[in-house]
Structure formats: C-alpha cells, structure tokens
Design an enzyme around this catalytic site. Structure first.
Site, short mmCIF file in Angstrom:
data_model
loop_
_atom_site.label_atom_id
_atom_site.label_comp_id
_atom_site.label_asym_id
_atom_site.label_seq_id
_atom_site.Cartn_x
_atom_site.Cartn_y
_atom_site.Cartn_z
N LYS A 14 13.09 -3.11 -5.27
CA LYS A 14 12.89 -1.86 -6.03
C LYS A 14 13.40 -0.65 -5.27
CE LYS A 14 8.65 -2.13 -6.23
NZ LYS A 14 7.45 -2.62 -5.90
N ARG A 89 1.07 0.79 -12.12
CA ARG A 89 0.76 -0.56 -11.63
C ARG A 89 -0.36 -1.22 -12.41
NH1 ARG A 89 3.09 0.07 -6.01
NH2 ARG A 89 2.51 -1.72 -4.80
N ARG A 123 10.87 -8.62 6.52
CA ARG A 123 11.19 -7.20 6.39
C ARG A 123 10.79 -6.41 7.63
NH1 ARG A 123 9.60 -4.82 0.56
NH2 ARG A 123 7.45 -4.84 1.28
N ARG A 156 5.90 -3.47 8.42
CA ARG A 156 4.97 -2.65 7.66
C ARG A 156 3.57 -3.24 7.76
NH1 ARG A 156 7.08 -1.28 1.60
NH2 ARG A 156 4.98 -1.99 1.11
N ARG A 167 -1.45 -8.59 -2.52
CA ARG A 167 -0.58 -7.78 -3.39
C ARG A 167 0.04 -8.63 -4.50
NH1 ARG A 167 3.70 -4.80 -0.20
NH2 ARG A 167 3.44 -6.39 1.36
P1 AMP Z 1 4.49 -0.04 -2.26
O1 AMP Z 1 5.39 0.50 -1.21
O2 AMP Z 1 4.91 0.34 -3.66
O3 AMP Z 1 4.26 -1.52 -2.12
O4 AMP Z 1 3.05 0.67 -2.06
C1 AMP Z 1 2.34 0.55 -0.84
C2 AMP Z 1 0.85 0.73 -1.07
O5 AMP Z 1 0.59 2.04 -1.61
C3 AMP Z 1 0.21 -0.23 -2.07
O6 AMP Z 1 -0.12 -1.47 -1.46
C4 AMP Z 1 -1.03 0.57 -2.45
O7 AMP Z 1 -2.00 0.56 -1.42
C5 AMP Z 1 -0.47 1.98 -2.55
N1 AMP Z 1 0.09 2.24 -3.90
C6 AMP Z 1 1.39 2.54 -4.19
N2 AMP Z 1 1.55 2.75 -5.51
C7 AMP Z 1 0.32 2.56 -6.08
C8 AMP Z 1 -0.18 2.61 -7.41
N3 AMP Z 1 0.64 2.90 -8.47
N4 AMP Z 1 -1.49 2.38 -7.62
C9 AMP Z 1 -2.32 2.11 -6.60
N5 AMP Z 1 -1.92 2.03 -5.32
C10 AMP Z 1 -0.62 2.25 -5.04
#
Ligand code: AMP
Length: 220
Positions: A14, A89, A123, A156, A167
């Site tokens: 993404k 999400r 990663r 990360r 996740r």
């Molecule tokens: P990502 O980089 O999109 O995987 O986001 C990293 C982390 O940020 C996720 O594991 C959540 O803890 C938080 N996060 C990001 N976007 C959301 C969302 N739309 N709703 C809830 N938590 C989010």
C-alpha cells in the site's frame, strides 16, 4: 481532483503504490500509520496515547483515528487530490469517511496470509530517514545500513510474528468487510499484489484510466 482509498493487508505494498501514484500525479499520500509513527518518534502527547497499541499491532480507538484523519484532511493541501492509506479499517470508520468524502475509487491490493508473512518479516526501515527496505526484494548495499543516508536499519516494532498475527486477524475480520460497504457505493478495483511493484502500479493506472506509469531506472 482525484481521491482514492488504498486498502490491503500489511505488506501488500500500500505504502509503495501510494507513493508512486502520489509523486507522479501530485496527490497527497496520507498514511494514518505514518502519522502515528511520527507522533511516537517525536514523543508528542498523541504519540504517548498510541505508542503501546501501535507497537503491539492493535488498532487505535475510532474516535482518535477519526480526529487525526479529519485534522489531516482539513489542512486542504491536497489541491489535486489524495491517496489515503490505512484508513478506513472497520465499518464505523468507513461510515464516518463516506459521510464526509466522495471518492473516485478504492484500490484493493490482494495478498495471501502466507505471502504477507514472508514479506513483512523481511521488512526493514531506516531509523534516520524512513526509507523502506526488504531483505527479499530490496536489500541494502551494506547489511544493516541505509543506502541513502547510512542510517541504521531497524525492524518496525509491529513487524514481529505475534504482532503480525494480530494484525492479520484484525484485517480479515474487520477490514475485509469494509470492502463490501465500499462496493455498494464506490468503484473497488482488486489487484493481485504478488506481481512486482511496477506491474501493480501499471495495472492501477490502466484500470483507473490514469496516465501510464514510467518507472525511474531504480524504481523497478
Ligand atoms: P499501518 O502502518 O497502516 O499498518 O498502521 C500502523 C498502526 O497504526 C496500526 O497497527 C494501528 O495501531 C494504527 N492505525 C493505523 N491506521 C489505523 C486505523 N485506521 N484504525 C486504527 N488504528 C490504526
């Protein structure tokens, strides 16, 4: 004005695909995860609120996420449009978003759980400039060091097997149904994310009638 949502499980590309689209078409790439990581890294008040959840790969509460997204979109720095990544999400976030914004389409990057595990656990991220690496597809020239700034490459906090399992489960139960909500109203384009990044980008361009993708020599 072009407004897209990009969806896909962690590791589906993404971020990479959003950046390629945004750079070329002057769109603003809004990554909710990046916004949270920035706050954690810079020790802000918001960072303190979300640090544990982000590190554990758990979802941040809807109220907080919706505030962050609204504040970001209210900056109105997206004259030519945006690609929003990592949001919505779940059902509630989708309803909130659709009440306020019309979008041109949803880009859905499709990848199996096995492939996600293979990619995500490889990663790495530069701790200094944030450049992404992958020990399978994009190795640094010197092990553990960023090619661009020489910074140390780190994993990360949420790219561990436990956090990833959490996740993935969240994604399959809460985020997959979001696609159904979008399909009722918006154009959802599902793309096989196993292909290399240039092919995936080209498919997105073709299917949305966007200008063709011309890869830079190092963007293979
Ligand atoms: P990502 O980089 O999109 O995987 O986001 C990293 C982390 O940020 C996720 O594991 C959540 O803890 C938080 N996060 C990001 N976007 C959301 C969302 N739309 N709703 C809830 N938590 C989010």
């Amino acid at each position: 004005m072009r407004k897209y949502v990009i969806m896909g499980v962690q590791g589906s590309g993404k971020g990479t695909q959003s950046k390629l689209l945004a750079t070329d078409l002057d769109l603003v790439h809004i990554s909710v995860g990046d916004i949270f990581r920035w706050h954690v890294k810079n020790h802000t008040k918001l960072g303190a609120q979300v640090r544990r959840l982000v590190a554990a790969g758990e979802l941040v509460g809807d109220d907080l996420v919706e505030d962050v997204v609204s504040d970001r979109l209210h900056l109105h720095d997206w004259n030519y449009g945006f690609v929003i990544d990592g949001f919505p999400r779940n059902r509630r976030q989708t309803e909130f978003f659709l009440e306020s914004y019309d979008i041109d389409g949803v880009i859905h990057l499709d990848l199996s759980d096995d492939e996600v595990r293979r990619r995500v656990l490889a990663r790495r991220l530069c701790s200094r400039c944030g450049m992404d690496y992958n020990l399978i597809a994009h190795r640094p020239e010197v092990d553990g060091r960023c090619d661009v700034c020489g910074g140390e490459l780190v994993t990360r906090a949420d790219d561990t097997p436990d956090a990833l399992a959490r996740r993935l489960a969240d994604y399959r139960t809460k985020t997959d149904p979001v696609l159904e909500l979008f399909r009722r109203k918006e154009y959802v384009l599902t793309i096989d994310a196993r292909a290399d990044k240039a092919s995936v980008q080209q498919t997105i361009r073709t299917r949305f009638g966007l200008p063709p993708y011309t890869p830079l020599p190092d963007a293979g």
